[in-house]
Motif scaffolding. Structure first.
Motif, short mmCIF file in Angstrom:
data_model
loop_
_atom_site.label_atom_id
_atom_site.label_comp_id
_atom_site.label_asym_id
_atom_site.label_seq_id
_atom_site.Cartn_x
_atom_site.Cartn_y
_atom_site.Cartn_z
N MET B 1 0.83 -1.21 0.00
CA MET B 1 0.00 0.00 0.00
C MET B 1 0.86 1.26 0.00
SD MET B 1 -2.98 0.95 2.73
CE MET B 1 -2.03 2.17 3.59
N LYS B 2 0.38 2.28 -0.69
CA LYS B 2 1.13 3.53 -0.77
C LYS B 2 1.25 4.20 0.59
CE LYS B 2 1.72 4.04 -5.30
NZ LYS B 2 3.05 3.99 -5.90
N ASN B 3 2.25 5.05 0.70
CA ASN B 3 2.48 5.75 1.95
C ASN B 3 1.62 7.02 2.00
OD1 ASN B 3 3.61 6.54 4.37
ND2 ASN B 3 5.34 7.56 3.36
N VAL B 4 0.46 6.93 2.65
CA VAL B 4 -0.46 8.07 2.74
C VAL B 4 -0.28 8.76 4.09
CG1 VAL B 4 -2.87 8.79 2.75
CG2 VAL B 4 -2.12 6.97 1.21
N LEU B 5 0.15 10.02 4.07
CA LEU B 5 0.38 10.72 5.33
C LEU B 5 -0.90 11.41 5.84
CD1 LEU B 5 3.86 12.47 5.08
CD2 LEU B 5 3.28 10.21 5.91
N ILE B 6 -1.64 12.00 4.92
CA ILE B 6 -2.86 12.70 5.33
C ILE B 6 -3.99 12.33 4.38
CG2 ILE B 6 -3.92 14.95 5.83
CD1 ILE B 6 -1.06 16.13 5.64
N THR B 7 -5.15 12.07 4.94
CA THR B 7 -6.35 11.88 4.14
C THR B 7 -7.31 12.97 4.57
OG1 THR B 7 -5.95 9.53 4.34
CG2 THR B 7 -8.06 10.20 3.43
N ARG B 8 -7.77 13.78 3.62
CA ARG B 8 -8.54 14.97 4.03
C ARG B 8 -9.81 15.13 3.19
NH1 ARG B 8 -7.65 20.62 6.20
NH2 ARG B 8 -8.54 22.04 4.69
N ILE B 9 -10.90 15.43 3.87
CA ILE B 9 -12.15 15.75 3.19
C ILE B 9 -12.28 17.26 3.15
CG2 ILE B 9 -14.66 15.49 3.19
CD1 ILE B 9 -14.25 13.09 5.11
N ASP B 10 -12.37 17.83 1.94
CA ASP B 10 -12.43 19.28 1.83
C ASP B 10 -12.89 19.60 0.42
OD1 ASP B 10 -11.99 21.99 1.49
OD2 ASP B 10 -10.25 21.98 2.81
N ASP B 11 -14.07 20.17 0.26
CA ASP B 11 -14.55 20.31 -1.12
C ASP B 11 -13.89 21.45 -1.89
OD1 ASP B 11 -16.00 22.27 0.11
OD2 ASP B 11 -17.96 21.31 -0.16
N ARG B 12 -13.02 22.22 -1.26
CA ARG B 12 -12.22 23.13 -2.06
C ARG B 12 -10.90 22.48 -2.48
NH1 ARG B 12 -11.07 28.78 -0.16
NH2 ARG B 12 -10.84 27.94 1.93
N LEU B 13 -10.69 21.25 -2.08
CA LEU B 13 -9.51 20.47 -2.46
C LEU B 13 -8.21 21.22 -2.19
CD1 LEU B 13 -11.11 18.91 -5.65
CD2 LEU B 13 -10.70 17.74 -3.48
N ILE B 14 -7.49 21.63 -3.25
CA ILE B 14 -6.23 22.35 -3.02
C ILE B 14 -6.53 23.83 -2.83
CG2 ILE B 14 -4.02 23.03 -3.99
CD1 ILE B 14 -3.92 20.47 -5.49
N HIS B 15 -6.26 24.35 -1.64
CA HIS B 15 -6.42 25.79 -1.43
C HIS B 15 -5.46 26.26 -0.36
CE1 HIS B 15 -9.06 25.36 2.21
NE2 HIS B 15 -9.16 24.17 1.69
N GLY B 16 -5.71 27.45 0.18
CA GLY B 16 -4.76 28.08 1.08
C GLY B 16 -4.32 27.22 2.26
N GLN B 17 -5.29 26.58 2.93
CA GLN B 17 -4.92 25.79 4.11
C GLN B 17 -4.02 24.63 3.73
OE1 GLN B 17 -8.79 24.81 5.60
NE2 GLN B 17 -9.23 26.94 6.10
N VAL B 18 -4.28 24.05 2.57
CA VAL B 18 -3.47 22.92 2.13
C VAL B 18 -2.07 23.40 1.73
CG1 VAL B 18 -3.24 21.14 0.36
CG2 VAL B 18 -5.46 21.58 1.40
N MET B 81 -0.67 12.93 0.03
CA MET B 81 -1.83 13.51 0.68
C MET B 81 -3.04 13.20 -0.20
SD MET B 81 -2.50 17.45 1.72
CE MET B 81 -3.82 17.87 2.84
N VAL B 82 -4.05 12.59 0.39
CA VAL B 82 -5.25 12.27 -0.38
C VAL B 82 -6.31 13.34 -0.10
CG1 VAL B 82 -7.15 10.62 -0.62
CG2 VAL B 82 -4.81 9.79 -0.36
N LEU B 83 -6.87 13.89 -1.16
CA LEU B 83 -7.91 14.91 -1.01
C LEU B 83 -9.19 14.44 -1.69
CD1 LEU B 83 -6.06 18.26 -1.83
CD2 LEU B 83 -6.87 17.51 0.40
N VAL B 84 -10.28 14.52 -0.95
CA VAL B 84 -11.58 14.18 -1.54
C VAL B 84 -12.59 15.24 -1.14
CG1 VAL B 84 -11.09 11.70 -1.41
CG2 VAL B 84 -12.33 12.82 0.44
N LYS B 85 -13.72 15.27 -1.88
CA LYS B 85 -14.73 16.28 -1.56
C LYS B 85 -15.73 15.81 -0.52
CE LYS B 85 -14.95 18.94 -5.86
NZ LYS B 85 -15.82 19.25 -7.00
#
Lengths: 538, 158
Positions: B1-18, B81-85
């Motif tokens: 399995m891949k090395n996933v450090l963060i899994t995050r739910i955020d519907d703006r996906l890539i933005h300032g906080q990220v 880092m995994v990002l989903v909405k």
């Protein structure tokens, strides 16, 4: 402090957080550097105000507040800290220590505001349902600003008017030892602010520049103005060596051939309407900032001139468009302005009979661009440009030169207004492909790199000038004179050795050990307390 | 399995906080966005690639491809880092065999179907049910905008 001064300070604090800063309040009126100076004018000592504000601002150099996550109320810290010094007779470093808990207290106001403002969304929805573009501002501006005014005025007035009266008594009661320790801590705290700013820019090719800036100040005793100019020239040379073949400004890569299909510029809308829409965006994008829609009502507010122009006699159509543009929206206001411009173009095209432009398409363009532009905007405006300018002008203010805060306001405001305007025009006149092309062009990364290099250098200078820490340790080595660590080792090799090490330690804790900045600040309080009381720190 | 450090739910996906917070604190060098709709859109991939800082690769996949990718052998030095909405996508990944212990909840914008859940998070009934199912599997969902924020356990908000 007179009653009038208390009232004026409380008004100033509201102004710092309000929506009346012509789109640049967040960048200017809210910063301790500026607020310190303005509080100083109210309290009759602008020079001292500029000095205190500058010092407190270092702790919040890298303040970004991405997506509504703020690390502290920097405006409250600025006003109250300055009042403590000028009217309370507290020394600058001690005021710095006291400003930290005050800033934390202020975040309560921020969270309350974002929660209470949700109520105004309901009111805005009512106006939107009626297609009432005239009364919308009551929900988006009057209500939230009235609330913010009452809350912030009372909070600030109580703290400055009553707090300042007692602060010297409290400090007297605590005794010289405690005050001495608070002052030591205040001298150490800028290290956290600098480390937090370094987090964004201290990497790769910028690292040596940090040490260069530090040494220029330590060994050659350059002031911050000289350090600033020197670092500007060095950065330009560095960038020229790095990319010899690049030409053109940031926005010049987007030629006229880049115009996208949705472009409809100035067919139904005129320049005046576009300017009005732009102005409303910069004025009110965060007037009713709230957890439910974030800048949603602000976005709608900016679209009102466009909607009025396109549908002057059709309240039903206006209601439909207003409702659509009240959706959740959140971006970095300057760079994200292109989304407002683009949406205006889409609305224009749609009103011309553009069947292919569905509401779903508009919403999806808005919501897919807002995140990336917030990422870029927060990085450039909050992470690089602002800390860089702040650092330069804080250096100028340190000696009590009021050109520090004034110069900062002028330069920062002009830069932010330019970004607002170019971004909006790019979105409106050139469309989405042009936005993406600009983002991809690599010029933004170069801007970030250049500003990082220069930023690292002036930050290095800032460490030498603003972080203070020295040791009182001495060792009996058998002779008549004991070995005094600070005088005989650090002062000989590198006088600012301890401040430098402290800053790097903070940086290491924040970035490598993932310790939150609040915990690092708490650790500094503990270290300062222990070290100060045991006589390790002088 | 891949090395996933963060899994995050955020519907703006890539933005300032990220960009300004999460990837500064964690050594992320690859962002995987999982979204069926977006994965068909080349323009969006260009936008997200441009939004990520230099040195961070962005990949955009639909759920099937993402599951396959994540279960693949890890590469040396690859920190994802995994990002989903929406939470349902995480659930799907877990069903396919992704093993994680924590999901970060960032923001979910208000829509007509959603009710306000916590601060800047709005969620529909289905999405809340999905939160519950994820938590029942022993995976913590933590509401946290940026790493500096206090962790709020979503379990306590349900």
């Amino acid at each position: 402090m007179t009653l009038l001064q208390g009232i004026l300070l409380a008004l100033l604090y509201y102004l710092g957080n309000s929506t009346w800063g012509l789109g640049v309040g967040w960048w200017t009126l809210m910063r301790p550097l500026v607020l310190g100076f303005l509080s100083g004018i109210i309290l009759g000592d602008p020079t001292q105000g500029a000095i205190v504000g500058a010092q407190i601002n270092i702790l919040y150099l890298g303040f970004i507040g991405a997506g509504g996550a703020v690390p502290g109320d920097i405006a409250l810290a600025g006003v109250v800290g300055t009042a403590f010094v000028i009217s309370g007779g507290v020394d600058v470093n001690t005021a710095m220590s006291l400003a930290v808990p005050v800033g934390l207290l202020g975040t309560v106001i921020w969270v309350t505001k974002l929660t209470v403002n949700i109520g105004n969304v309901r009111m805005a929805e009512k106006y939107a349902a009626q297609g009432d573009t005239k009364k919308f501002w009551i929900a988006d501006v009057v209500m939230p600003q009235l609330f913010l005014f009452v809350v912030s005025f009372i909070a600030c007035f109580v703290i400055v008017y009553y707090g300042v009266a007692y602060i010297s008594d409290v400090l007297n009661f605590l005794g010289d030892n405690v005050v001495g320790v608070l002052s030591t801590i205040g001298g150490m705290l800028p290290a956290v602010g600098i480390a937090l700013t370094l987090k964004s820019i201290f990497k790769g090719e910028s690292i040596p520049m940090f040490f260069l800036g530090f040494m220029l100040v330590q060994y050659f005793h350059l002031d911050m103005i000289a350090t600033g100019f020197l670092s500007l020239v060095l950065t330009i040379i560095y960038m020229q060596l790095k990319n010899k073949d690049e030409e053109g400004g940031l926005f010049s890569s987007v030629g006229s051939d880049m115009i996208s299909q949705e472009q409809a510029a100035y067919a139904l809308l005129d320049k005046k309407t576009i300017k009005r829409s732009w102005f409303r965006w910069i004025m009110f994008n965060q007037a009713n900032y709230n957890y439910e829609r974030m800048q949603g009502t602000g976005f709608c507010h900016a679209m009102l001139p466009v909607i009025e122009k396109l549908y002057p006699n059709d309240p039903q159509k206006r209601a439909e468009r207003m409702k659509l543009h009240m959706n959740f929206f959140n971006t970095e206001p300057q760079w994200g302005a292109c989304i407002i411009g683009l949406t205006a173009a889409l609305e224009e095209k749609k009103a011309q009979g553009g069947e292919e432009i569905s509401d779903d398409m508009i919403t999806s363009i808005k919501s897919s661009l807002m995140g990336p532009l917030a990422g870029i905007g927060d990085t450039i405006d909050g992470g690089v440009i602002t800390p860089l300018l702040l650092t330069l002008f804080i250096g100028i203010s340190q000696s009590g030169n009021i050109m520090g805060p004034i110069g900062y306001i002028v330069m920062e405001a002009c830069i932010m207004w330019s970004i607002y305007w170019f971004s909006y025009k790019l979105g409106y006149e050139k469309g989405s492909d042009a936005i993406v092309t600009l983002l991809e062009s690599g010029k933004i990364n170069k801007l970030i790199l250049g500003a990082s290099v220069m930023g690292c250098m002036v930050l290095g200078g800032l460490v030498g000038n603003f972080v203070t820490l020295s040791t009182a340790l001495s060792f009996d080595v058998g002779g008549e004179i004991p070995f005094i660590l600070q005088e005989q080792l650090f002062d000989v090799i590198l006088p600012g050795m301890l401040p430098l090490l402290l800053t790097l330690l903070c940086y290491w804790m924040i970035t490598k050990k993932n310790i939150s900045s609040m915990k690092v600040i708490a650790l500094i309080f503990i270290a300062g307390l222990v070290g100060g009381l045991l006589g390790i720190f002088a | 399995m891949k090395n996933v450090l963060i899994t995050r739910i955020d519907d703006r996906l890539i933005h300032g906080q990220v960009v300004t917070a999460w990837i500064k604190v964690y050594p992320i060098n690859k962002i995987l966005i999982i979204d069926d709709e977006l994965s068909k859109n080349q323009l969006m991939l260009r936008i997200y690639k441009a939004a990520a800082p230099a040195g961070v690769e962005v990949i955009l996949m639909n759920q099937m491809d993402a599951a396959e990718f994540l279960l693949d052998e890890p590469l040396k030095g690859e920190n994802i880092m995994v990002l989903v909405k929406v939470p349902e996508v995480i659930e799907m990944m877990i069903e396919k065999g992704l093993r994680i212990s924590k999901v970060i909840l960032g923001g979910m914008g208000a829509t007509e179907k959603r009710k306000r859940f916590n601060r800047n998070v709005s969620a529909s009934d289905d999405e809340v049910a999905s939160f519950k199912r994820i938590i029942e599997k022993g995976i913590a969902i933590i509401y946290q905008l940026v790493p500096n924020d206090r962790e709020v356990d979503v379990k306590d908000l349900l």
